[in-house]
Design a protein around this motif. Structure first.
Motif, mmCIF file in Angstrom:
data_model
loop_
_atom_site.group_PDB
_atom_site.id
_atom_site.type_symbol
_atom_site.label_atom_id
_atom_site.label_comp_id
_atom_site.label_asym_id
_atom_site.label_seq_id
_atom_site.Cartn_x
_atom_site.Cartn_y
_atom_site.Cartn_z
ATOM 1 N N PRO A 8 41.311 46.744 38.344
ATOM 2 C CA PRO A 8 41.165 46.446 39.768
ATOM 3 C C PRO A 8 39.997 45.501 40.023
ATOM 4 O O PRO A 8 39.003 45.486 39.284
ATOM 5 C CB PRO A 8 40.906 47.819 40.392
ATOM 6 N N GLY A 9 40.139 44.719 41.049
ATOM 7 C CA GLY A 9 39.077 43.801 41.454
ATOM 8 C C GLY A 9 39.221 43.460 42.920
ATOM 9 O O GLY A 9 40.286 43.652 43.516
ATOM 10 N N GLU A 10 38.160 42.938 43.513
ATOM 11 C CA GLU A 10 38.177 42.597 44.942
ATOM 12 C C GLU A 10 38.696 41.177 45.138
ATOM 13 O O GLU A 10 38.267 40.245 44.464
ATOM 14 C CB GLU A 10 36.776 42.714 45.533
ATOM 15 N N PHE A 11 39.634 41.030 46.061
ATOM 16 C CA PHE A 11 40.216 39.727 46.387
ATOM 17 C C PHE A 11 39.929 39.450 47.863
ATOM 18 O O PHE A 11 40.327 40.229 48.733
ATOM 19 C CB PHE A 11 41.722 39.722 46.122
ATOM 20 N N GLU A 12 39.250 38.375 48.139
ATOM 21 C CA GLU A 12 38.843 38.047 49.511
ATOM 22 C C GLU A 12 39.817 37.051 50.125
ATOM 23 O O GLU A 12 39.812 35.865 49.800
ATOM 24 C CB GLU A 12 37.426 37.467 49.518
ATOM 25 N N VAL A 13 40.672 37.551 51.020
ATOM 26 C CA VAL A 13 41.576 36.660 51.746
ATOM 27 C C VAL A 13 40.758 35.739 52.637
ATOM 28 O O VAL A 13 40.951 34.536 52.685
ATOM 29 C CB VAL A 13 42.593 37.470 52.578
ATOM 30 N N CYS A 14 39.819 36.331 53.362
ATOM 31 C CA CYS A 14 38.813 35.630 54.147
ATOM 32 C C CYS A 14 37.674 36.616 54.369
ATOM 33 O O CYS A 14 37.734 37.761 53.910
ATOM 34 C CB CYS A 14 39.389 35.115 55.472
ATOM 35 N N LYS A 15 36.637 36.200 55.073
ATOM 36 C CA LYS A 15 35.480 37.074 55.250
ATOM 37 C C LYS A 15 35.839 38.374 55.953
ATOM 38 O O LYS A 15 35.233 39.414 55.719
ATOM 39 C CB LYS A 15 34.382 36.344 56.026
ATOM 40 N N GLU A 16 36.845 38.299 56.829
ATOM 41 C CA GLU A 16 37.226 39.492 57.596
ATOM 42 C C GLU A 16 38.299 40.319 56.906
ATOM 43 O O GLU A 16 38.669 41.389 57.388
ATOM 44 C CB GLU A 16 37.731 39.088 59.000
ATOM 45 N N ASN A 17 38.844 39.826 55.799
ATOM 46 C CA ASN A 17 39.965 40.511 55.176
ATOM 47 C C ASN A 17 39.809 40.483 53.657
ATOM 48 O O ASN A 17 39.890 39.421 53.035
ATOM 49 C CB ASN A 17 41.285 39.829 55.589
ATOM 50 N N LYS A 18 39.570 41.649 53.070
ATOM 51 C CA LYS A 18 39.402 41.760 51.628
ATOM 52 C C LYS A 18 40.329 42.835 51.075
ATOM 53 O O LYS A 18 40.499 43.886 51.688
ATOM 54 C CB LYS A 18 37.954 42.091 51.273
ATOM 55 N N ILE A 19 40.927 42.534 49.933
ATOM 56 C CA ILE A 19 41.739 43.523 49.227
ATOM 57 C C ILE A 19 40.840 44.135 48.156
ATOM 58 O O ILE A 19 40.410 43.452 47.221
ATOM 59 C CB ILE A 19 42.980 42.872 48.593
ATOM 60 N N ARG A 20 40.548 45.397 48.302
ATOM 61 C CA ARG A 20 39.538 46.032 47.456
ATOM 62 C C ARG A 20 39.997 46.220 46.011
ATOM 63 O O ARG A 20 39.217 46.075 45.089
ATOM 64 C CB ARG A 20 39.143 47.393 48.049
ATOM 65 N N GLU A 21 41.246 46.546 45.821
ATOM 66 C CA GLU A 21 41.710 46.855 44.469
ATOM 67 C C GLU A 21 42.941 46.036 44.115
ATOM 68 O O GLU A 21 44.038 46.552 43.965
ATOM 69 C CB GLU A 21 41.996 48.354 44.326
ATOM 70 N N ALA A 22 42.717 44.741 43.986
ATOM 71 C CA ALA A 22 43.794 43.864 43.528
ATOM 72 C C ALA A 22 43.976 44.032 42.026
ATOM 73 O O ALA A 22 43.042 44.395 41.310
ATOM 74 C CB ALA A 22 43.464 42.421 43.865
ATOM 75 N N HIS A 23 45.186 43.758 41.550
ATOM 76 C CA HIS A 23 45.510 43.877 40.124
ATOM 77 C C HIS A 23 45.092 42.594 39.415
ATOM 78 O O HIS A 23 45.772 41.567 39.504
ATOM 79 C CB HIS A 23 47.015 44.119 39.986
ATOM 80 N N PHE A 24 43.977 42.638 38.714
ATOM 81 C CA PHE A 24 43.481 41.457 38.010
ATOM 82 C C PHE A 24 43.845 41.494 36.533
ATOM 83 O O PHE A 24 43.708 42.519 35.868
ATOM 84 C CB PHE A 24 41.962 41.344 38.165
ATOM 85 N N MET A 25 44.289 40.329 36.037
ATOM 86 C CA MET A 25 44.561 40.138 34.609
ATOM 87 C C MET A 25 43.367 39.389 34.020
ATOM 88 O O MET A 25 42.890 38.408 34.608
ATOM 89 C CB MET A 25 45.845 39.323 34.420
ATOM 90 N N ASN A 26 42.896 39.826 32.872
ATOM 91 C CA ASN A 26 41.674 39.263 32.295
ATOM 92 C C ASN A 26 41.898 38.867 30.840
ATOM 93 O O ASN A 26 42.512 39.605 30.072
ATOM 94 C CB ASN A 26 40.535 40.291 32.376
ATOM 95 N N LYS A 27 41.383 37.668 30.474
ATOM 96 C CA LYS A 27 41.523 37.228 29.090
ATOM 97 C C LYS A 27 40.545 36.081 28.813
ATOM 98 O O LYS A 27 40.276 35.255 29.689
ATOM 99 C CB LYS A 27 42.955 36.748 28.804
ATOM 100 N N LEU A 28 40.017 36.056 27.598
ATOM 101 C CA LEU A 28 39.190 34.954 27.137
ATOM 102 C C LEU A 28 40.080 33.963 26.391
ATOM 103 O O LEU A 28 40.719 34.306 25.395
ATOM 104 C CB LEU A 28 38.087 35.463 26.199
ATOM 105 N N PHE A 29 40.125 32.735 26.890
ATOM 106 C CA PHE A 29 40.900 31.676 26.245
ATOM 107 C C PHE A 29 39.936 30.737 25.516
ATOM 108 O O PHE A 29 39.018 30.174 26.124
ATOM 109 C CB PHE A 29 41.718 30.889 27.278
ATOM 110 N N LYS A 30 40.137 30.580 24.235
ATOM 111 C CA LYS A 30 39.269 29.745 23.427
ATOM 112 C C LYS A 30 39.871 28.364 23.242
ATOM 113 O O LYS A 30 41.018 28.113 23.605
ATOM 114 C CB LYS A 30 39.032 30.408 22.063
ATOM 115 N N ARG A 31 39.067 27.496 22.688
ATOM 116 C CA ARG A 31 39.581 26.167 22.346
ATOM 117 C C ARG A 31 40.732 26.306 21.353
ATOM 118 O O ARG A 31 40.694 27.141 20.457
ATOM 119 C CB ARG A 31 38.485 25.315 21.713
ATOM 120 N N GLY A 32 41.748 25.482 21.539
ATOM 121 C CA GLY A 32 42.907 25.566 20.672
ATOM 122 C C GLY A 32 43.970 26.502 21.189
ATOM 123 O O GLY A 32 45.059 26.570 20.629
#
Length: 471
Positions: free
Chosen positions: A220-244
């Motif tokens: 989960p992560g916070e997604f800010e639609v705008c200052k007045e509207n935030k999604i507190r627990e958005a589904h975030f995908m995470n990965k480290l992409f290296k050269r190549g």
């Protein structure tokens, strides 16, 4: 330091209006594929118009277009346009670059680009290469028949000719089959019943990431639609992409803060061979306050080039040696069916195709049947993105209706102020009597009201003392 050559600054300096001239400007700055640049630029203008409608909204929603699907549907209409007519010229300018001097060249150009995208994809689900499928169909109402000339001109686009006798259900079933049920409705029964013809494009894409996101790294992560509207627990995908890895970054001062380009898997045996990365996804963060359409235009100006080596030209580069950590939310965007007619008029300069008096789709029907006009262009898109990859579909329907002869309004002459009156000998032009009327009779009602009335008298409104009418 601000990049004075960025697209927004260049547009500001040139003071180009937001119309078809901007399309030609955007085409000119990216020669890699003239037809692709034309379609992309049209998409920028349409997205700009849609973006403006939601400007400043705290309830902004997902918004997607498929410019190739829209252009393909317009091309189906172009094939029916009368040669040399304003209708044909406007459509040709909207769908193809200036180098296409005729409708035939424009249709061939659009068809070639779509075919190349399809040919670059996998012919089946068994391959690791992305799937791209494009299909066109034209639907004719009962009592009408498409002309042989029109159908022959559709051959480059591979359009199927079908009957509207089964109404909206048949069209929607066709769209559902071509989009793998991602889009199941594009027209309703009322629209189908009123149409003389409906021209439809369907586009489908499915691709898996060259390097997939690990679901275990998602969170989960916070997604800010705008200052007045935030999604507190958005589904975030995470990965480290290296050269190549095939990932590229776009870091160039201007409309975009940072962008990342991730390739979809290909059939190449080498997972790091960039030459086989035929399809890619772009994630971009516009600078605060910059419209999404401007950011898209900046990325198009940067192009898809820059692969290999540092690739600094155009703004795309390999990630730094430490790689690039990517955190993006998974999403599913399926908006309502968009009605594009107003945007196509204002953004792409299409007027004649929608005008009952100026439309010239004379090649569409056989037997001298009245040529139709475009009443509306319906557009629907569905896009999904997750740890595995992306799946997207679009459908566009240009709805044609019988073009009614323009009802000419009568010229009105209402003498409701002082006027000149003459009795003239028509043969010689001699005015036997001539004068000014400023004191008409008053209406007294009844069948003889006009004759039984009297002229305005002294002391009454409209007269001077002595009975002389007011000048």
């Amino acid at each position: 330091m601000t990049d004075t050559n960025s697209l927004p600054n260049r547009l500001e300096r040139s003071r180009l209006p937001c119309d078809s001239s901007v399309v030609e400007h955007l085409v000119a700055i990216r020669p890699r594929n003239e037809q692709a640049a034309k379609i992309n630029a049209a998409g920028v203008l349409l997205l700009s118009g849609l973006d403006e409608n939601e400007s400043g909204s705290s309830t902004a929603t997902n918004l997607f277009l498929s410019p190739p699907s829209i252009v393909a549907a317009l091309a189906l209409a172009l094939a029916a346009a009368e040669p040399g007519s304003e209708c044909e010229q406007e459509l040709r300018r909207a769908v193809a670059p200036r180098s296409c001097a005729s409708a035939e060249e424009a249709l061939a150009s659009v068809a070639a680009l779509l075919s190349s995208a399809v040919a670059s994809s996998s012919p089946s689900d068994s391959s690791s290469r992305p799937i791209v499928e494009a299909a066109n169909s034209v639907w004719c109402a009962g009592g009408f028949e498409f002309s042989r000339d029109y159908l022959s001109r559709l051959e480059p686009l591979g359009a199927e000719a079908r009957s509207l006798s089964d109404g909206a259900r048949a069209i929607n079933d066709w769209v559902a089959s071509k989009t793998r049920k991602k889009i199941t409705d594009i027209v309703d029964e009322g629209t189908a019943a009123a149409a003389t013809a409906i021209l439809v494009n369907a586009l489908y894409f499915k691709g898996t990431w060259k390097q997939k996101f690990d679901p275990r790294a998602s969170g989960p992560g916070e997604f800010e639609v705008c200052k007045e509207n935030k999604i507190r627990e958005a589904h975030f995908m995470n990965k480290l992409f290296k050269r190549g890895s095939g990932a590229k970054v776009f870091a160039k001062e201007g409309a975009v803060t940072l962008a990342i380009k991730l390739p979809y898997s290909s059939s190449s045996s080498s997972p790091s061979t960039d030459s086989e990365d035929l399809f890619e996804a772009v994630f971009a963060l516009p600078e605060p306050g910059v419209p999404f359409s401007d950011a898209l235009a900046a990325l198009q100006e940067g192009g898809s080039g820059g692969e290999g080596g540092g690739g600094a030209e155009g703004g795309w580069r390999d990630p730094p040696r430490a790689g690039v950590e990517v955190s993006v939310p998974a999403f599913r965007a399926e908006g309502a069916c968009l009605r594009l007619a107003p945007l196509l008029r204002s953004s792409l300069g299409l007027s004649a195709p929608f005008c009952q008096a100026d439309c010239r789709f004379t090649r569409m029907f056989s037997g001298g049947r009245a040529a139709p006009a475009v009443e509306e262009v319906l557009h629907k898109v569905c896009v999904e993105c997750d740890e595995e990859g992306s799946e997207a579909a679009a459908a566009t329907a240009a709805v044609m209706v019988r073009a009614m002869l323009a009802v000419e309004e009568p010229l009105r002459f209402v003498a409701d102020r002082p006027f000149l009156f003459c009795v003239r000998h028509a043969a010689s032009g001699l005015d036997l009597f001539a004068g000014r009327v400023a004191g008409p009779r008053r209406w007294e009602g009844g069948e003889g009201g006009a004759r039984g009335g009297r002229e305005a008298r002294e002391g009454e409104p409209g007269c001077r003392p002595g009975g002389a009418p007011v000048g």
